[in-house]
Design a protein around this motif. Structure first.
Motif: not given
Length: 157
Positions: A114-121, A151-157
């Motif tokens: 599962d690639p989501a294991q190392g995925c932020f967001g 969209i207006s206030n995105p979290v930056t990973y």
């Protein structure tokens, strides 16, 4: 008194502008790395009625979109992996909740885990069996991951 009224109208105008700027909702589609075989084509359709033309992802690390979506409800998504232009048995569907000021990204990967294991967001993932005619080793699956951001206030990973 007129100064207070102007200041209040200015405050209202700024608030309306800020609120209207975060009224968008969108989705994009992407592919990650494909191991052990050439990248297959993936045809993706979405929407409540699937009347929009499908998008075709046909190479590694490709991103298509963003596309506008509704701001509420659920967005139905369906995909099929093509083998030499024909539909394979690798296909699936799922839905995502929609809301204002939100951008979804749906990514397709061929991997043995599962690639989501190392995925932020990443919010979710699901695997689908790969059609043997696609040429991938038996330990690999098609993984679909999805995640989103404001969209207006995105979290930056």
């Amino acid at each position: 008194m007129p100064r207070l009224r102007l200041a209040s109208l200015g405050t209202i105008a700024v608030a309306v502008t800020l609120l209207s700027s975060c009224d968008d909702a969108q989705i994009s589609f992407a592919t990650g790395a494909f191991v052990d075989a050439p990248a297959p084509q993936i045809r993706v359709r979405w929407g409540p009625d699937f009347k929009m033309a499908p998008v075709i992802l046909d190479s590694q690390y490709q991103r298509i979109g963003p596309f506008e979506t509704s701001r509420s409800g659920e967005l139905a998504i369906e995909f099929v992996v093509l083998a030499e232009g024909q539909e394979s048995t690798t296909q699936g569907s799922f839905s995502l909740p929609l809301k204002s000021d939100w951008s979804w990204s749906v990514d397709f990967h061929v991997a043995d885990r599962d690639p989501a294991q190392g995925c932020f967001g990443c919010v979710g993932s699901r695997s689908y069996a790969l059609d043997p005619t696609l040429g991938f080793a038996p330990e690999y699956e098609l993984w679909v991951t999805w995640g989103g951001n404001s969209i207006s206030n995105p979290v930056t990973y």
